[in-house]
Write an enzyme that holds these catalytic residues in place. Sequence first.
Site, PDB file in Angstrom:
ATOM      1  N   SER A  18       0.831  -1.219   0.000  1.00 37.84           N
ATOM      2  CA  SER A  18       0.000   0.000   0.000  1.00 37.84           C
ATOM      3  C   SER A  18       0.865   1.269   0.000  1.00 37.84           C
ATOM      4  O   SER A  18       0.542   2.249  -0.696  1.00 37.84           O
ATOM      5  CB  SER A  18      -0.966   0.004   1.180  1.00 37.84           C
ATOM      6  OG  SER A  18      -0.303  -0.280   2.382  1.00 37.84           O
TER       7      SER A  18
ATOM      8  N   HIS B 284      -1.893  -8.874   2.046  1.00 42.82           N
ATOM      9  CA  HIS B 284      -1.538  -7.595   2.682  1.00 42.82           C
ATOM     10  C   HIS B 284      -2.567  -7.316   3.782  1.00 42.82           C
ATOM     11  O   HIS B 284      -2.719  -8.109   4.704  1.00 42.82           O
ATOM     12  CB  HIS B 284      -1.454  -6.525   1.585  1.00 42.82           C
ATOM     13  CG  HIS B 284      -0.817  -5.241   1.999  1.00 42.82           C
ATOM     14  ND1 HIS B 284      -0.053  -5.094   3.122  1.00 42.82           N
ATOM     15  CD2 HIS B 284      -0.823  -3.996   1.426  1.00 42.82           C
ATOM     16  CE1 HIS B 284       0.384  -3.849   3.227  1.00 42.82           C
ATOM     17  NE2 HIS B 284      -0.093  -3.145   2.204  1.00 42.82           N
TER      18      HIS B 284
ATOM     19  N   HIS C  85       6.619 -12.537   8.048  1.00 43.79           N
ATOM     20  CA  HIS C  85       6.641 -11.162   7.530  1.00 43.79           C
ATOM     21  C   HIS C  85       7.726 -11.038   6.485  1.00 43.79           C
ATOM     22  O   HIS C  85       8.762 -11.703   6.572  1.00 43.79           O
ATOM     23  CB  HIS C  85       6.895 -10.169   8.671  1.00 43.79           C
ATOM     24  CG  HIS C  85       6.584  -8.760   8.285  1.00 43.79           C
ATOM     25  ND1 HIS C  85       7.498  -7.942   7.679  1.00 43.79           N
ATOM     26  CD2 HIS C  85       5.439  -8.043   8.408  1.00 43.79           C
ATOM     27  CE1 HIS C  85       6.933  -6.763   7.447  1.00 43.79           C
ATOM     28  NE2 HIS C  85       5.686  -6.797   7.875  1.00 43.79           N
TER      29      HIS C  85
ATOM     30  N   ARG D  36       4.177  -4.429  16.805  1.00 45.17           N
ATOM     31  CA  ARG D  36       2.759  -4.031  16.806  1.00 45.17           C
ATOM     32  C   ARG D  36       1.899  -5.147  17.391  1.00 45.17           C
ATOM     33  O   ARG D  36       0.836  -4.915  17.936  1.00 45.17           O
ATOM     34  CB  ARG D  36       2.314  -3.667  15.378  1.00 45.17           C
ATOM     35  CG  ARG D  36       3.110  -2.517  14.771  1.00 45.17           C
ATOM     36  CD  ARG D  36       2.866  -2.365  13.286  1.00 45.17           C
ATOM     37  NE  ARG D  36       3.279  -3.527  12.531  1.00 45.17           N
ATOM     38  CZ  ARG D  36       3.107  -3.675  11.228  1.00 45.17           C
ATOM     39  NH1 ARG D  36       2.523  -2.723  10.528  1.00 45.17           N
ATOM     40  NH2 ARG D  36       3.508  -4.758  10.603  1.00 45.17           N
TER      41      ARG D  36
ATOM     42  N   ASP E 148      -1.252  -8.642  12.418  1.00 44.01           N
ATOM     43  CA  ASP E 148      -2.605  -9.151  12.155  1.00 44.01           C
ATOM     44  C   ASP E 148      -3.031 -10.270  13.102  1.00 44.01           C
ATOM     45  O   ASP E 148      -4.218 -10.559  13.239  1.00 44.01           O
ATOM     46  CB  ASP E 148      -2.688  -9.684  10.716  1.00 44.01           C
ATOM     47  CG  ASP E 148      -2.383  -8.606   9.703  1.00 44.01           C
ATOM     48  OD1 ASP E 148      -2.845  -7.472   9.915  1.00 44.01           O
ATOM     49  OD2 ASP E 148      -1.675  -8.886   8.726  1.00 44.01           O
TER      50      ASP E 148
HETATM   51  C1  MLT Z   1       2.366  -3.678   6.717  1.00 47.80           C
HETATM   52  O1  MLT Z   1       2.305  -3.020   7.751  1.00 47.80           O
HETATM   53  O2  MLT Z   1       2.091  -3.196   5.609  1.00 47.80           O
HETATM   54  C2  MLT Z   1       2.694  -5.113   6.799  1.00 47.80           C
HETATM   55  O3  MLT Z   1       3.464  -5.373   7.910  1.00 47.80           O
HETATM   56  C3  MLT Z   1       3.255  -5.658   5.532  1.00 47.80           C
HETATM   57  C4  MLT Z   1       4.642  -5.200   5.166  1.00 47.80           C
HETATM   58  O4  MLT Z   1       5.254  -4.392   5.834  1.00 47.80           O
HETATM   59  O5  MLT Z   1       5.166  -5.703   4.142  1.00 47.80           O
END
Ligand code: MLT
Length: 333
Positions: free
Chosen positions: A141, A171, A217, A226, A272
């Site tokens: 994103s 994602h 990850h 997190r 997640d």
């Molecule tokens: C994120 O926060 O977008 C996820 O941990 C995925 C990533 O960092 O690739």
Amino acid sequence: MAQVKALSKEWANSADLPCHVVNMLNTFPSNLHPMAQFSAAITALNTESMFAKGYSEGVHKTKYWELCLEDSMDLIAKLPTVAATIYHNLYRDGTSIGAIDPDKDWSANFTSMLGYDDPQFTELMRLYLTIHSDHEGGNVSAHTTHLVGSALSDPYLCFAAGMCGLAGPLHGLANQEVLKWVTKLRAEIGDDITEDQLKEFIWKTLKSGQVVPGYGHAVLRKTDPRYTCQQEFALKHLPDDKLFKLVAKLYNVVPPILTELGKVKNPWPNVDAQSGVLLQYYGMTEMNYYTVLFGLSRALGVLSSLVWDRALGLPIERPKSMSTEELKKLVGA
Ligand code: MLT
């Protein structure tokens, strides 16, 4: 504190949506995924873009970042209204989201628009919306927002594109997948699950060609911080919750199995693995909606980066092209 209050007020004062966006949201069919609704509404908000207007009027390129900042602030202000409208249309029979209170912060206005009045849920949302904002810019994103921005598309279009990426199951949609998987586990085995039963269920998942959602990850090689801060929140506020206890048990069982597989670079849980459990506890059971919360938070990170992209005058991005001859040389053909 004075700065936080001023910013909250600024965002609250710009939270209203133009009529065409409200009408559009209100006419979407209920089987259109909340993330598709979210990105479509953000695209339609580009009627408000000062960047697009300034560019068409020939503004000097040294001013791009200022217009990009103006659009980003306005978009961040409006996103909770978009997200809350989607929530009410899909899960609350289209009831009104109520009015914005200029004395409340961004998260508090959002939870009140959603219709949640538990202050602990608002506190959770403050945490949630902070930790999902971004953590290095290379994820789908963040990178999509940056890439589309490199074509000088306005911030509304860039962020809408980023949200289409966040909507993918590898994602942002993964937080929904985690909860589905844990719900299936509870339905099959019940709540009093032994470690052996857990191991068996995990192996069954892996052998059927699926992944254990919420683990691993692309770049992290340790437990996602997190995950840890949500775990700390849960230990403080819901230590006896059955779902939370199950997620804690998984932390002991999943990593050794993934390590045993041998192919996994990071067997530890990511953000997640924990978020859905907390949302369920406070009564937000609509899993399809979870990625919208993620998206709301991500705006803070990726739009800040976009302002820097324009301030630094970064060029259009294009992967290197290779001729067939070069490719042949590369593989020794
Ligand atoms: C994120 O926060 O977008 C996820 O941990 C995925 C990533 O960092 O690739």
